[in-house]
Design an enzyme around this catalytic site. Structure first.
Site, short mmCIF file in Angstrom:
data_model
loop_
_atom_site.label_atom_id
_atom_site.label_comp_id
_atom_site.label_asym_id
_atom_site.label_seq_id
_atom_site.Cartn_x
_atom_site.Cartn_y
_atom_site.Cartn_z
N TYR A 72 -4.22 3.34 -6.61
CA TYR A 72 -2.95 3.72 -6.12
C TYR A 72 -2.51 4.90 -6.95
O TYR A 72 -2.33 5.88 -6.39
CB TYR A 72 -2.02 2.53 -5.99
CG TYR A 72 -0.52 3.00 -6.12
CD1 TYR A 72 -0.09 3.34 -4.76
CD2 TYR A 72 0.44 2.77 -7.00
CE1 TYR A 72 1.25 3.78 -4.51
CE2 TYR A 72 1.77 3.36 -6.97
CZ TYR A 72 2.13 3.78 -5.76
OH TYR A 72 3.56 4.01 -5.56
N ARG A 82 4.98 -0.63 11.64
CA ARG A 82 5.53 -1.84 11.84
C ARG A 82 6.92 -1.54 12.54
O ARG A 82 7.40 -0.34 13.12
CB ARG A 82 5.63 -2.75 10.63
CG ARG A 82 6.65 -2.06 9.60
CD ARG A 82 6.96 -3.25 8.73
NE ARG A 82 7.10 -2.70 7.27
CZ ARG A 82 7.84 -3.26 6.19
NH1 ARG A 82 8.46 -4.26 6.53
NH2 ARG A 82 7.89 -2.70 5.06
N GLY A 105 6.99 5.93 7.77
CA GLY A 105 7.24 4.81 7.00
C GLY A 105 8.68 4.44 6.78
O GLY A 105 9.03 3.90 5.59
N LYS A 151 -2.59 8.80 -5.87
CA LYS A 151 -1.23 9.65 -6.17
C LYS A 151 -1.71 10.94 -6.80
O LYS A 151 -1.14 12.06 -6.48
CB LYS A 151 -0.27 8.67 -6.75
CG LYS A 151 0.32 7.81 -5.78
CD LYS A 151 1.00 8.42 -4.84
CE LYS A 151 1.97 7.11 -3.87
NZ LYS A 151 2.51 7.77 -2.66
N GLN A 168 10.67 -0.16 2.10
CA GLN A 168 11.84 -0.23 0.84
C GLN A 168 12.73 1.18 0.93
O GLN A 168 13.78 1.11 0.82
CB GLN A 168 11.37 -0.38 -0.42
CG GLN A 168 12.26 -0.84 -1.42
CD GLN A 168 11.91 -0.96 -2.95
OE1 GLN A 168 10.78 -0.71 -3.18
NE2 GLN A 168 12.89 -1.33 -3.60
#
Ligand code: NAD
Ligand code: AKB
Length: 313
Positions: free
Chosen positions: A144, A38, A10, A148, A14
């Protein structure tokens, strides 16, 4: 140091971009392999090795871990709170299976250390709003947050049962200028800077008094590296550590931005992300991180705003 070979999964996101660059500065460019589904982020190009990896493909991941002689894994691939509500099944599958694939490979290959971030999204409406403690009522309302919270207990399980040295932080909303945020509820606190510079105006998707825990990226990167470098016997929390930086509301950050851009204006048009934000605490008690590995944030709202503008200009 140079005996370590780190895989960041990943790495184009960000946090991934800045964490990869920071790890490369410490461990050497060729000892930190960036990977993502990506394409490689432009800021990473030419700074070290990059491989394309889908964390959901366990076999492919396993082959890369062996081929690259990986000794540490940083798993950052996930779907965040706002995007997760648009496709709950996808978010659950990626956030859970990705983690289980990494933990299993770490156990089989005796990976020295694993890093996996949790989030303040584990907390829900029944958690204390102010100075939310490390151990408290945890009833998340987003997929989410559920993923987590479950992930934290998988980390604890792999540590206690198989001895995997997996470490974790419950990041607050992260603010950065290098790479864009990836679909969270706290993203407004990054967008507001870009819009302030481009349009001198911003329409916020949260109400003006929605106070949330936030952190400037340099603090988050330093916290991550300090946690990972701490001696194992200092790590008393094997679920995930509370971590605190700075708390503010949209009206408070707007007032700080006005000190740099006096003509800046903000308006408010809350959307579905308001319900998510309302379910989270306003501030976090991170005293366990402080006592275990000496955590101390550096940036307040004023310092962060000044630094953001200095870099975005
Ligand atoms: P991001 O969305 O910016 O980056 C995630 C990266 O994972 C993306 O580059 C994406 O392409 C990649 N990815 C997605 N699916 C993948 C797959 N199947 N295989 C490989 N890569 C894949 O997210 P971020 O903000 O950098 O967050 C990183 C981690 O930190 C996440 O676990 C997130 O939950 C956590 N976190 C972030 C924040 C924050 O404010 N940014 C706060 C708390 C926790
Ligand atoms: C989000 O808003 O989803 C993230 C987070 C706090 O986990 N920034």
């Amino acid at each position: 140091m140079s005996k370590e070979k780190i895989l960041v999964i990943g790495a184009s996101g960000q946090i991934g971009v800045e964490l990869t660059l920071a790890l490369r500065r410490i461990y050497g460019n060729n000892n930190v392999v960036a990977s993502d589904l990506r394409e490689e982020n432009d800021l990473l190009k030419g700074t070290g090795p990059y491989v394309s990896i889908d964390v959901m493909n366990k076999e492919m991941l396993h082959v890369q871990v062996i081929r690259q002689n990986v000794t540490q894994i940083y798993l950052l691939a996930a779907i965040l709170s706002a995007t997760g509500e648009k496709n709950p099944t996808l978010a659950w599958n990626l956030n859970m299976q990705g983690l289980l694939n990494v933990l299993d490979i770490a156990r089989e290959e005796q990976i020295r250390k694993v890093y996996w971030p949790s989030s303040i999204a584990v907390f829900g409406p029944t958690s204390p709003k102010v100075n939310c403690p490390q151990q408290t009522i945890i009833e998340p309302i987003t997929v989410y947050g559920i993923s987590k919270y479950a992930g934290e207990f998988w980390c604890n399980y792999y540590n206690k049962r198989y001895g995997v040295d997996v470490r974790s932080l419950r990041y607050p909303g992260l603010i950065s200028y290098k790479s864009s945020p990836g679909g969270g509820t706290t993203d407004y606190a990054v967008d507001i800077f870009h819009q302030a510079l481009e349009d001198k105006a911003y329409t916020c998707f949260l109400k003006e008094d929605t106070r949330l825990p936030m952190m400037y990226m340099p603090d988050a990167i330093r916290a991550t590296i300090e946690l990972m470098e701490a001696p194992a016997e200092h790590i008393s929390i094997r679920t995930s550590y509370n971590l605190s930086g700075v708390s503010f509301s949209p009206s408070e950050i707007a007032a700080e931005i006005k000190k740099h851009i006096p003509e800046f204006t903000i308006s408010y048009k809350p959307d579905s992300r308001q319900d998510i934000a309302d379910s989270w605490p306003q501030s976090i008690d991170d005293s366990v991180a402080t006592s275990d590995w000496n955590w101390k944030p550096e940036y307040d709202l004023q310092m962060m705003t000044k630094d953001m503008f200095a870099n975005l200009h």
